[in-house]
Design a protein around this motif. Sequence first.
Motif, mmCIF file in Angstrom:
data_model
loop_
_atom_site.group_PDB
_atom_site.id
_atom_site.type_symbol
_atom_site.label_atom_id
_atom_site.label_comp_id
_atom_site.label_asym_id
_atom_site.label_seq_id
_atom_site.Cartn_x
_atom_site.Cartn_y
_atom_site.Cartn_z
ATOM 1 N N UNK A 18 0.875 -1.175 0.000
ATOM 2 C CA UNK A 18 0.000 0.000 0.000
ATOM 3 C C UNK A 18 0.911 1.224 0.000
ATOM 4 N N UNK A 19 0.411 2.349 -0.455
ATOM 5 C CA UNK A 19 1.226 3.569 -0.518
ATOM 6 C C UNK A 19 1.744 3.943 0.864
ATOM 7 N N UNK A 20 0.945 3.719 1.904
ATOM 8 C CA UNK A 20 1.381 4.036 3.270
ATOM 9 C C UNK A 20 2.567 3.171 3.681
ATOM 10 N N UNK A 21 2.555 1.910 3.270
ATOM 11 C CA UNK A 21 3.667 1.009 3.590
ATOM 12 C C UNK A 21 4.933 1.434 2.850
ATOM 13 N N UNK A 22 4.771 1.791 1.584
ATOM 14 C CA UNK A 22 5.923 2.271 0.806
ATOM 15 C C UNK A 22 6.489 3.534 1.453
ATOM 16 N N UNK A 23 5.618 4.411 1.939
ATOM 17 C CA UNK A 23 6.070 5.649 2.581
ATOM 18 C C UNK A 23 6.851 5.341 3.859
ATOM 19 N N UNK A 24 6.420 4.353 4.616
ATOM 20 C CA UNK A 24 7.142 3.965 5.841
ATOM 21 C C UNK A 24 8.533 3.455 5.480
ATOM 22 N N UNK A 25 8.619 2.583 4.487
ATOM 23 C CA UNK A 25 9.917 2.048 4.084
ATOM 24 C C UNK A 25 10.828 3.146 3.548
ATOM 25 N N UNK A 26 10.265 4.051 2.758
ATOM 26 C CA UNK A 26 11.066 5.175 2.250
ATOM 27 C C UNK A 26 11.614 6.008 3.405
ATOM 28 N N UNK A 27 10.749 6.335 4.344
ATOM 29 C CA UNK A 27 11.167 7.144 5.487
ATOM 30 C C UNK A 27 12.247 6.471 6.303
ATOM 31 N N UNK A 28 12.099 5.171 6.551
ATOM 32 C CA UNK A 28 13.108 4.447 7.323
ATOM 33 C C UNK A 28 14.442 4.393 6.584
ATOM 34 N N UNK A 29 14.400 4.129 5.282
ATOM 35 C CA UNK A 29 15.643 4.071 4.505
ATOM 36 C C UNK A 29 16.318 5.438 4.466
ATOM 37 N N UNK A 30 15.542 6.494 4.316
ATOM 38 C CA UNK A 30 16.114 7.845 4.313
ATOM 39 C C UNK A 30 16.750 8.171 5.661
ATOM 40 N N UNK A 105 10.778 4.546 -5.239
ATOM 41 C CA UNK A 105 10.598 5.924 -5.689
ATOM 42 C C UNK A 105 9.705 6.043 -6.914
ATOM 43 N N UNK A 106 9.610 5.012 -7.692
ATOM 44 C CA UNK A 106 8.793 5.089 -8.900
ATOM 45 C C UNK A 106 7.315 4.970 -8.583
ATOM 46 N N UNK A 107 6.503 5.076 -9.624
ATOM 47 C CA UNK A 107 5.066 4.911 -9.471
ATOM 48 C C UNK A 107 4.800 3.421 -9.267
ATOM 49 N N UNK A 108 4.245 3.082 -8.127
ATOM 50 C CA UNK A 108 3.975 1.678 -7.832
ATOM 51 C C UNK A 108 2.698 1.199 -8.509
ATOM 52 N N UNK A 109 2.016 2.078 -9.197
ATOM 53 C CA UNK A 109 0.799 1.699 -9.901
ATOM 54 C C UNK A 109 -0.349 1.434 -8.946
#
Length: 179
Positions: A18-30, A105-109
């Motif tokens: 889900x977009x929220x999950x992708x956002x969590x992973x992005x935030x943690x990696x950053x 980072x890309x569009x996950x569709x």
Amino acid sequence: MSRGFRQDRQRRITLQLAEEEAAILRGLAEQLLELMGRMPDGDPGLAELGISENTEVPEDPVLARLFPDGYQEDPAAAGEFRRYTEASLRDGKRAAAETMLKSLSGDLGVEGKIILDADEAQAWLRALNDLRLALGTRLEISEDSYERLAGLDWEDPRYAMFAIYDWLTLLQDTLVNSL
């Protein structure tokens, strides 16, 4: 919530988020990349060879966990080991986190699907491990952590962090099983 990694019919490794999950992973990696920063300054000639003048264990407990001493009983040997290995370890951890970020980072569709090749899957495995180590260190994860979690109020901010730690564990486990 994501059910984790799967291997599809073409034997590719996939993850639906889900977009929220992708956002969590992005935030943690950053956050991990920011925490690791760059190597301490030193002789530029040595730095080009991947050798650091730094021989000290990092003060931050997360960095100390990510870059542990190679020889706990011998401080001199541990310092030399750190001097010759920390730069390449840091570069490898940074590259793995950057691979994860690039995938996210890309569009996950509409389906939120990520497809990884073998090298990307290995990088994700390393990045997930580093994220779990970092978060586990901050949460002081131990054998009694689930007992502590059971005593936490739902509103306690640490509750969400424990849930994220468990989710990262699920992702890591399903990725290992998919490989």
